[in-house]
Motif scaffolding. Structure first.
Motif, mmCIF file in Angstrom:
data_model
loop_
_atom_site.group_PDB
_atom_site.id
_atom_site.type_symbol
_atom_site.label_atom_id
_atom_site.label_comp_id
_atom_site.label_asym_id
_atom_site.label_seq_id
_atom_site.Cartn_x
_atom_site.Cartn_y
_atom_site.Cartn_z
ATOM 1 N N PHE A 75 0.850 -1.192 0.000
ATOM 2 C CA PHE A 75 0.000 0.000 0.000
ATOM 3 C C PHE A 75 0.887 1.244 0.000
ATOM 4 O O PHE A 75 1.696 1.437 0.912
ATOM 5 N N ARG A 83 -2.589 7.410 -0.682
ATOM 6 C CA ARG A 83 -2.682 6.754 0.620
ATOM 7 C C ARG A 83 -4.138 6.447 0.953
ATOM 8 O O ARG A 83 -5.019 7.292 0.805
ATOM 9 N N GLU A 89 -7.698 -0.008 3.419
ATOM 10 C CA GLU A 89 -6.635 -1.010 3.324
ATOM 11 C C GLU A 89 -7.123 -2.357 3.863
ATOM 12 O O GLU A 89 -6.838 -3.408 3.284
ATOM 13 N N GLU A 110 1.553 -9.134 2.507
ATOM 14 C CA GLU A 110 1.690 -7.682 2.529
ATOM 15 C C GLU A 110 3.131 -7.341 2.886
ATOM 16 O O GLU A 110 3.686 -7.892 3.842
ATOM 17 N N ILE A 121 -0.464 -0.854 -4.624
ATOM 18 C CA ILE A 121 -1.849 -0.395 -4.555
ATOM 19 C C ILE A 121 -1.942 1.053 -4.100
ATOM 20 O O ILE A 121 -1.332 1.449 -3.101
ATOM 21 N N ARG A 147 1.947 2.462 -9.599
ATOM 22 C CA ARG A 147 0.880 1.572 -9.139
ATOM 23 C C ARG A 147 0.604 0.482 -10.179
ATOM 24 O O ARG A 147 0.716 0.721 -11.377
#
Length: 376
Positions: A75, A83, A89, A110, A121, A147
């Motif tokens: 992320f 963000r 998330e 993750e 992401i 991304r």
């Protein structure tokens, strides 16, 4: 005796048409939502003289991952527009877990650095929701500053939860189901363009054609079944589809969540990994699998040195090497020989006392069982 006349008045055609228009408008409103827009990615260029069956197998599997791959996701924390809030998330984590709970052979982790991730992401609310399809993320978007997936609306609603599942489905290599050439969908192209060029999507015509009207190559579709309830299917308001005729007056709104067909397709391509046999130095292993199937081998080097592993024979394969650390696979190297006259080969330094996994998926073989893989 004269037939008694009914006192009820038959509705006029004008009133009936007005009621029908209201029903269609209300039904269409249920489907009038922002939808996923795939980023364009060039299709693989194969020799025009290639055997069509061989080419179709390569195209069908080209974007899928080798089973057993660890797909790491990250992320973005900056820029600020990328963000996501904590609950957004978490919605993505939950969606990864829902796919994992199917018992797939893939691993989802993750990670804390973008350079360690295949799936990166963002949550830019101005950029809609989208994802690269499967291995396009590493073939066409390998820059760790970029991304490979974005979410552009709230993921905590029922539709948002389906959006998260949908985009992860793309990351696993699955295309849009409504572009399935076997669906038999006949579009009202003018209505589709008018609908999606306006709010809430505001797409230009080329984007509408790419994401909706374009039928994908039949070789990219597994089987002949169309699944209107697939998580990979868009919602469509009434009147955008001419055939099947039902959707002239009813919206096509897939059932929420993963459909039974989604589950079967994912399990077929990414089944649970069985126990892997060992691949020892200077011992060949025969490749007897069918197209789309996979072999997995454990390599435990007896000494630290440079090793080569290679396939031999008339076949197309993708071969990927992982190091296993604390039970998790970490990508080391890979080679895809599909569509070429060469065989897949990896040369890399392996260390004594460590454990490695070699995964080999077959695209195509000129003759089943004629190929081998060898380590030396």
């Amino acid at each position: 005796m004269a037939r008694k006349k009914s006192s009820a008045k038959k509705p006029s055609a004008k009133k009936s048409s007005a009621r029908k228009s209201k029903v269609v408008a209300k039904d269409a409103a249920n489907a009038d939502v922002k939808i996923c827009a795939l980023p364009p990615a060039p299709e693989r260029d194969l020799a025009p003289t290639m055997d069509p069956f061989r080419a179709s197998l390569i195209r069908f599997m080209d974007k899928k991952w080798v089973n057993g791959t660890a797909l790491n996701y990250y992320f973005f924390r900056k820029p600020a527009a990328w963000r996501g809030a904590a609950n957004q998330e978490q919605a993505v984590r939950d969606a990864f877990q829902e796919w994992k709970d199917l018992g797939l052979g893939l691993v989802f982790n993750e990670v804390e650095a973008p350079e360690d991730a295949e799936v990166r992401i963002g949550f830019d609310q101005r950029d809609g929701s989208w994802s690269y399809v499967g291995r396009d993320a590493i073939d066409h978007a390998s820059d760790p500053r970029k991304r490979t997936m974005n979410f552009g609306w709230d993921l905590t609603t029922p539709y948002g939860r389906d959006t998260a599942l949908h985009e992860i489905g793309h990351a696993l290599g699955f295309p849009h189901e409504h572009q399935n050439p076997n669906a038999g969908i006949v579009w009202d192209e003018a209505a589709v363009i008018a609908n999606f060029s306006g709010p809430p999507n505001n797409w230009p015509e080329d984007q509408i054609r790419h994401n909706i009207l374009r039928k994908i190559d039949p070789s990219l579709v597994e089987g002949s079944e169309w699944d209107p309830d697939s998580i990979m299917h868009y919602r469509f308001g009434a009147g955008l589809i001419q055939q099947p005729a039902r959707y002239q007056t009813h919206s096509l709104i897939p059932a929420p969540g993963l459909s039974p067909v989604d589950i079967d397709r994912a399990a077929a391509f990414y089944p649970m990994i069985k126990r892997e046999p060992k691949l020892r130095s200077y011992e060949s292993q025969r490749i007897t699998i069918l197209p789309g199937e996979q072999l997995n081998f454990v390599i435990e080097p007896e000494r630290s040195r440079l090793y080569s592993m290679q396939t031999f024979g008339g076949m197309d394969t993708v071969m990927v090497l992982f190091e296993e650390i604390d039970g998790q696979p970490f990508y080391m190297d890979g080679d895809d020989d599909s569509g070429s006259d060469f065989n897949a080969k990896i040369t890399v330094r392996l260390r004594r006392g460590r454990r490695y996994i070699l995964r080999l998926r077959l695209y195509y073989a000129m003759q089943q069982g004629e190929g081998v893989v060898m380590l030396w």
